[in-house]
Design a protein around this motif. Structure first.
Motif, PDB file in Angstrom:
ATOM      1  N   SER A  52     -11.607  26.028 -36.088  1.00  0.00           N
ATOM      2  CA  SER A  52     -11.929  25.957 -34.605  1.00  0.00           C
ATOM      3  C   SER A  52     -11.073  25.185 -33.664  1.00  0.00           C
ATOM      4  CB  SER A  52     -13.248  25.272 -34.587  1.00  0.00           C
ATOM      5  OG  SER A  52     -13.876  25.004 -33.350  1.00  0.00           O
ATOM      6  N   PHE A  53     -10.469  26.096 -32.796  1.00  0.00           N
ATOM      7  CA  PHE A  53      -9.318  25.681 -32.068  1.00  0.00           C
ATOM      8  C   PHE A  53      -9.764  25.728 -30.722  1.00  0.00           C
ATOM      9  CE2 PHE A  53      -6.985  26.392 -35.859  1.00  0.00           C
ATOM     10  CZ  PHE A  53      -6.054  25.308 -36.044  1.00  0.00           C
ATOM     11  N   ASP A  54      -9.221  24.716 -29.609  1.00  0.00           N
ATOM     12  CA  ASP A  54      -9.543  24.891 -28.254  1.00  0.00           C
ATOM     13  C   ASP A  54      -8.803  25.965 -27.637  1.00  0.00           C
ATOM     14  OD1 ASP A  54     -11.717  22.614 -28.272  1.00  0.00           O
ATOM     15  OD2 ASP A  54      -9.577  21.397 -28.257  1.00  0.00           O
ATOM     16  N   ILE A  55      -7.724  26.355 -28.138  1.00  0.00           N
ATOM     17  CA  ILE A  55      -6.752  27.076 -27.531  1.00  0.00           C
ATOM     18  C   ILE A  55      -5.841  27.720 -28.367  1.00  0.00           C
ATOM     19  CG2 ILE A  55      -4.994  27.485 -25.790  1.00  0.00           C
ATOM     20  CD1 ILE A  55      -5.897  24.724 -24.455  1.00  0.00           C
ATOM     21  N   ILE A  56      -5.633  28.916 -28.305  1.00  0.00           N
ATOM     22  CA  ILE A  56      -4.958  29.693 -29.496  1.00  0.00           C
ATOM     23  C   ILE A  56      -3.815  30.412 -28.660  1.00  0.00           C
ATOM     24  CG2 ILE A  56      -4.633  31.545 -30.889  1.00  0.00           C
ATOM     25  CD1 ILE A  56      -7.559  31.216 -31.699  1.00  0.00           C
ATOM     26  N   PHE A  57      -2.541  30.162 -28.815  1.00  0.00           N
ATOM     27  CA  PHE A  57      -1.260  30.924 -28.356  1.00  0.00           C
ATOM     28  C   PHE A  57      -1.114  32.002 -29.023  1.00  0.00           C
ATOM     29  CE2 PHE A  57      -0.929  27.056 -25.917  1.00  0.00           C
ATOM     30  CZ  PHE A  57      -0.525  27.505 -24.477  1.00  0.00           C
ATOM     31  N   LEU A  58      -0.960  33.392 -28.729  1.00  0.00           N
ATOM     32  CA  LEU A  58      -0.810  34.524 -29.498  1.00  0.00           C
ATOM     33  C   LEU A  58       0.299  35.235 -29.190  1.00  0.00           C
ATOM     34  CD1 LEU A  58      -1.777  36.419 -31.913  1.00  0.00           C
ATOM     35  CD2 LEU A  58      -3.648  36.932 -30.371  1.00  0.00           C
ATOM     36  N   PHE A  93      -5.179  41.648 -32.932  1.00  0.00           N
ATOM     37  CA  PHE A  93      -5.763  40.640 -33.507  1.00  0.00           C
ATOM     38  C   PHE A  93      -6.696  39.976 -32.371  1.00  0.00           C
ATOM     39  CE2 PHE A  93      -4.830  36.164 -35.082  1.00  0.00           C
ATOM     40  CZ  PHE A  93      -5.949  36.164 -35.980  1.00  0.00           C
ATOM     41  N   LEU A  94      -6.253  40.073 -31.007  1.00  0.00           N
ATOM     42  CA  LEU A  94      -7.100  39.258 -30.029  1.00  0.00           C
ATOM     43  C   LEU A  94      -8.474  39.944 -29.810  1.00  0.00           C
ATOM     44  CD1 LEU A  94      -7.415  37.891 -27.207  1.00  0.00           C
ATOM     45  CD2 LEU A  94      -6.294  39.942 -25.856  1.00  0.00           C
ATOM     46  N   GLN A  95      -8.490  41.460 -30.295  1.00  0.00           N
ATOM     47  CA  GLN A  95      -9.925  42.078 -30.196  1.00  0.00           C
ATOM     48  C   GLN A  95     -10.697  41.798 -31.397  1.00  0.00           C
ATOM     49  OE1 GLN A  95      -8.163  46.154 -30.261  1.00  0.00           O
ATOM     50  NE2 GLN A  95      -8.960  46.664 -28.220  1.00  0.00           N
ATOM     51  N   GLU A  96     -10.172  41.400 -32.287  1.00  0.00           N
ATOM     52  CA  GLU A  96     -10.747  40.980 -33.525  1.00  0.00           C
ATOM     53  C   GLU A  96     -11.303  39.301 -33.261  1.00  0.00           C
ATOM     54  OE1 GLU A  96      -9.923  39.689 -38.191  1.00  0.00           O
ATOM     55  OE2 GLU A  96      -8.640  41.267 -37.246  1.00  0.00           O
ATOM     56  N   ILE A  97     -10.480  38.429 -32.487  1.00  0.00           N
ATOM     57  CA  ILE A  97     -10.891  37.065 -32.280  1.00  0.00           C
ATOM     58  C   ILE A  97     -12.025  37.322 -31.231  1.00  0.00           C
ATOM     59  CG2 ILE A  97     -10.425  35.051 -31.117  1.00  0.00           C
ATOM     60  CD1 ILE A  97      -7.269  35.677 -32.272  1.00  0.00           C
ATOM     61  N   MET A  98     -11.829  38.080 -30.247  1.00  0.00           N
ATOM     62  CA  MET A  98     -13.142  37.963 -29.313  1.00  0.00           C
ATOM     63  C   MET A  98     -14.453  38.622 -29.853  1.00  0.00           C
ATOM     64  SD  MET A  98     -11.879  36.992 -26.374  1.00  0.00           S
ATOM     65  CE  MET A  98     -11.213  35.599 -27.221  1.00  0.00           C
ATOM     66  N   ARG A  99     -14.333  39.521 -30.754  1.00  0.00           N
ATOM     67  CA  ARG A  99     -15.336  40.037 -31.533  1.00  0.00           C
ATOM     68  C   ARG A  99     -16.146  38.944 -32.052  1.00  0.00           C
ATOM     69  NH1 ARG A  99     -12.587  44.926 -32.704  1.00  0.00           N
ATOM     70  NH2 ARG A  99     -12.210  44.075 -34.748  1.00  0.00           N
ATOM     71  N   GLU A 100     -15.619  38.321 -32.846  1.00  0.00           N
ATOM     72  CA  GLU A 100     -15.901  36.853 -33.591  1.00  0.00           C
ATOM     73  C   GLU A 100     -16.340  35.816 -32.700  1.00  0.00           C
ATOM     74  OE1 GLU A 100     -16.705  37.048 -36.991  1.00  0.00           O
ATOM     75  OE2 GLU A 100     -16.013  39.197 -37.041  1.00  0.00           O
ATOM     76  N   GLU A 136     -16.195  33.402 -26.802  1.00  0.00           N
ATOM     77  CA  GLU A 136     -15.710  32.128 -25.963  1.00  0.00           C
ATOM     78  C   GLU A 136     -14.382  31.541 -26.260  1.00  0.00           C
ATOM     79  OE1 GLU A 136     -18.938  29.463 -26.412  1.00  0.00           O
ATOM     80  OE2 GLU A 136     -20.445  30.811 -25.725  1.00  0.00           O
ATOM     81  N   GLN A 137     -13.832  32.061 -27.335  1.00  0.00           N
ATOM     82  CA  GLN A 137     -12.564  31.451 -27.757  1.00  0.00           C
ATOM     83  C   GLN A 137     -11.264  31.384 -26.632  1.00  0.00           C
ATOM     84  OE1 GLN A 137     -11.221  29.955 -30.909  1.00  0.00           O
ATOM     85  NE2 GLN A 137      -9.834  29.380 -29.207  1.00  0.00           N
ATOM     86  N   MET A 138     -10.834  30.559 -26.329  1.00  0.00           N
ATOM     87  CA  MET A 138      -9.388  30.558 -25.355  1.00  0.00           C
ATOM     88  C   MET A 138      -8.210  31.185 -25.936  1.00  0.00           C
ATOM     89  SD  MET A 138     -10.286  28.962 -22.355  1.00  0.00           S
ATOM     90  CE  MET A 138     -11.496  27.993 -21.541  1.00  0.00           C
ATOM     91  N   VAL A 139      -7.649  32.199 -25.616  1.00  0.00           N
ATOM     92  CA  VAL A 139      -6.521  32.817 -26.198  1.00  0.00           C
ATOM     93  C   VAL A 139      -5.369  33.006 -25.156  1.00  0.00           C
ATOM     94  CG1 VAL A 139      -5.302  34.688 -27.661  1.00  0.00           C
ATOM     95  CG2 VAL A 139      -7.887  34.012 -28.051  1.00  0.00           C
ATOM     96  N   ILE A 175      -9.568  42.444 -22.376  1.00  0.00           N
ATOM     97  CA  ILE A 175     -10.172  42.038 -23.671  1.00  0.00           C
ATOM     98  C   ILE A 175     -10.860  40.662 -23.781  1.00  0.00           C
ATOM     99  CG2 ILE A 175      -9.845  41.968 -26.252  1.00  0.00           C
ATOM    100  CD1 ILE A 175      -7.468  43.958 -25.796  1.00  0.00           C
ATOM    101  N   GLY A 176     -10.301  39.919 -22.952  1.00  0.00           N
ATOM    102  CA  GLY A 176     -10.913  38.494 -22.966  1.00  0.00           C
ATOM    103  C   GLY A 176      -9.903  37.413 -22.926  1.00  0.00           C
ATOM    104  N   ALA A 177      -8.658  37.683 -23.056  1.00  0.00           N
ATOM    105  CA  ALA A 177      -7.473  36.581 -23.078  1.00  0.00           C
ATOM    106  C   ALA A 177      -7.567  35.816 -21.752  1.00  0.00           C
ATOM    107  CB  ALA A 177      -6.011  37.198 -23.076  1.00  0.00           C
TER     108      ALA A 177
END
Length: 442
Positions: free
Chosen positions: A44-50, A62-69, A72-75, A93-95
């Motif tokens: 559980s991270f507040d922010i992910i730099f990808l 991978f961003l799509q995968e993160i957003m599906r799971e 609300e994740q900040m990427v 996608i949600g970045a």
């Protein structure tokens, strides 16, 4: 201080970001590939730099995968050779943001600061939402599955149908859908369709222009437009007139709303969450609900179990409600005895969670006792059958008899299967059946 994950295949970028961010008291973890990054996600991270280009895959995928799971994740996406179309795709996608290499430290720090502020606002919104709507409390298998299904589907579609008896928590489920959906940052507008006068349904839902009808001196926006970019919850939609159902069907199909008195349409993007305590198939058969509308709304269906089917949750619910009301009255939460819990678990609560909640509130207001016993619940619970006025031993026997009879019924009289379901030895079940006077023809 934020918890930050940096996923980039360039060691210099990983180390420089880690060093710069840790000097500002942030916790930083780095990974050089998607596979390594996946191992850290559960932390559980507040922010992910990808990074977009990685040795073992594409960052966009991978961003799509993160957003599906976790929608609300900040990427924050980073790349040295991406074009504007890639940046737009990532944002769609949600970045949260897109930063080009070579990375500017000032830009990174501003992004972290802004993302942290947004995360705090999101957490506060969740906290206030919980205060207003409450939490869907429960650890029973039925509730766990409901929560998992909502989290899994909320961001993947925009139409939901919730079924359940009165008082089971349909609005809580609707709010949970909103919370985990792609429209979570927008408004949540709840409408009790059963309370709308038939002659004003269309005006309330779709709005009207000034002078559209007698008494319409001012224009009205309407609930659908109020909920644009958010969620509208149409509770007891089964009570809606057929004419209004036809207009909702057009909204679902066209994704646009026409106000009463206007020939113009306004586009809307939102979740449409509907609920009822009635059998839709029967309503369709009786001509009281449009079949085509039911098909459009019933993309994902959630059935909220009544309290009598999730009695394992009663201790949690009782404790939760006592804490809420104690906080409101600035008093210490009351304690509950074991026999009191047994008594509540033996009661069917036809009004479901709403009835239990009202009972706890009533006791919190009027009862000065710090420890709540069965006798106190009996005093404040209306319509308690006289046969429930039992000693603890009799109450336990009655409860066990009911559980055994229910299990035998579900397993068509098969004692071996019933024993397995109840978690007891077959021989012990025989003894209890004999003791409790349960007849069974296996």
């Amino acid at each position: 201080m934020a918890r930050i994950l940096v996923i980039d295949d360039e060691e210099q970028i990983r180390s420089s970001l880690k060093s710069a961010l840790e000097r500002r008291s942030h916790q930083v973890v780095t990974a050089e590939s998607i596979s390594e990054g996946k191992r850290f996600l559960s932390a559980s991270f507040d922010i992910i730099f990808l990074d977009i280009k990685l040795p073992d895959g594409n960052g966009i995928n991978f961003l799509q995968e993160i957003m599906r799971e976790n929608p609300e994740q900040m990427v924050v996406m980073i790349s040295g050779n991406a074009d504007i179309s890639t940046a737009i795709e990532a944002i769609k996608i949600g970045a949260y943001d897109f930063i080009e290499k070579p990375l500017s430290l000032d830009r990174i720090l501003i992004t972290v600061d802004n993302a942290s502020k947004k995360e705090k606002l999101t957490q506060e919104n969740v906290r206030l939402t919980a205060i207003i709507y409450g939490d869907f409390i429960g650890e029973s298998q039925a509730v766990k599955k409901l929560k998992e299904d909502i989290k899994k589907s909320a961001s993947r579609t925009t139409r939901f149908l919730i079924s359940g008896e009165n008082g089971t928590g349909k609005e809580l489920a609707a709010n949970m859908i909103h919370k985990y959906s792609s429209f979570s940052s927008g408004p949540f507008v709840a409408v009790n369709c059963a309370a709308l006068p038939s002659e004003l349904v269309e005006s309330e839902l779709f709005g009207h222009t000034a002078g559209a009808f007698t008494g319409a001196s001012k224009a009205r926006k309407g609930k659908f437009l109020e909920a644009d970019s958010g969620s509208i919850f149409l509770d007891e939609i089964s009570e809606m007139p057929l004419e209004a159902q036809a207009k909702i069907l057009r909204v679902v199909e066209s994704k646009s709303v026409s106000q009463v008195g206007s020939d113009k349409s306004t586009s809307v993007e939102l979740n449409i969450i509907t609920a009822s305590n009635k059998d839709f198939k029967q309503l369709v058969a009786e001509g009281k609900f449009r079949e085509d509308l039911l098909y459009r709304l019933n993309v994902v269906n959630f059935v909220i179990p009544p309290l009598r089917e999730r009695k394992d949750d009663i201790p949690l619910l009782v404790d939760h409600f006592f804490r809420i009301f104690a906080s409101e009255t600035k008093t210490k939460p009351k304690e509950i005895t074991a026999d009191a819990i047994l008594f509540l678990e033996a009661f069917d609560f036809p009004g479901n969670i709403r009835e239990l909640k009202n009972l706890i509130e009533r006791i919190n207001i009027y009862c000065d006792e710090k420890v709540i016993t069965r006798a106190i619940f009996e005093e404040y619970l209306p319509f308690v059958p006289k046969k429930e006025n039992l000693k603890l031993k009799d109450a336990v026997n009655q409860f066990e008899k009911k559980q055994i009879e229910s299990s035998l019924s579900r397993n068509k009289g098969n004692i071996t299967k019933a024993a397995n379901e109840l978690g007891v030895e077959r021989s012990l079940l025989y003894k209890k059946m004999k003791k409790l006077g349960i007849d069974n023809n296996e």
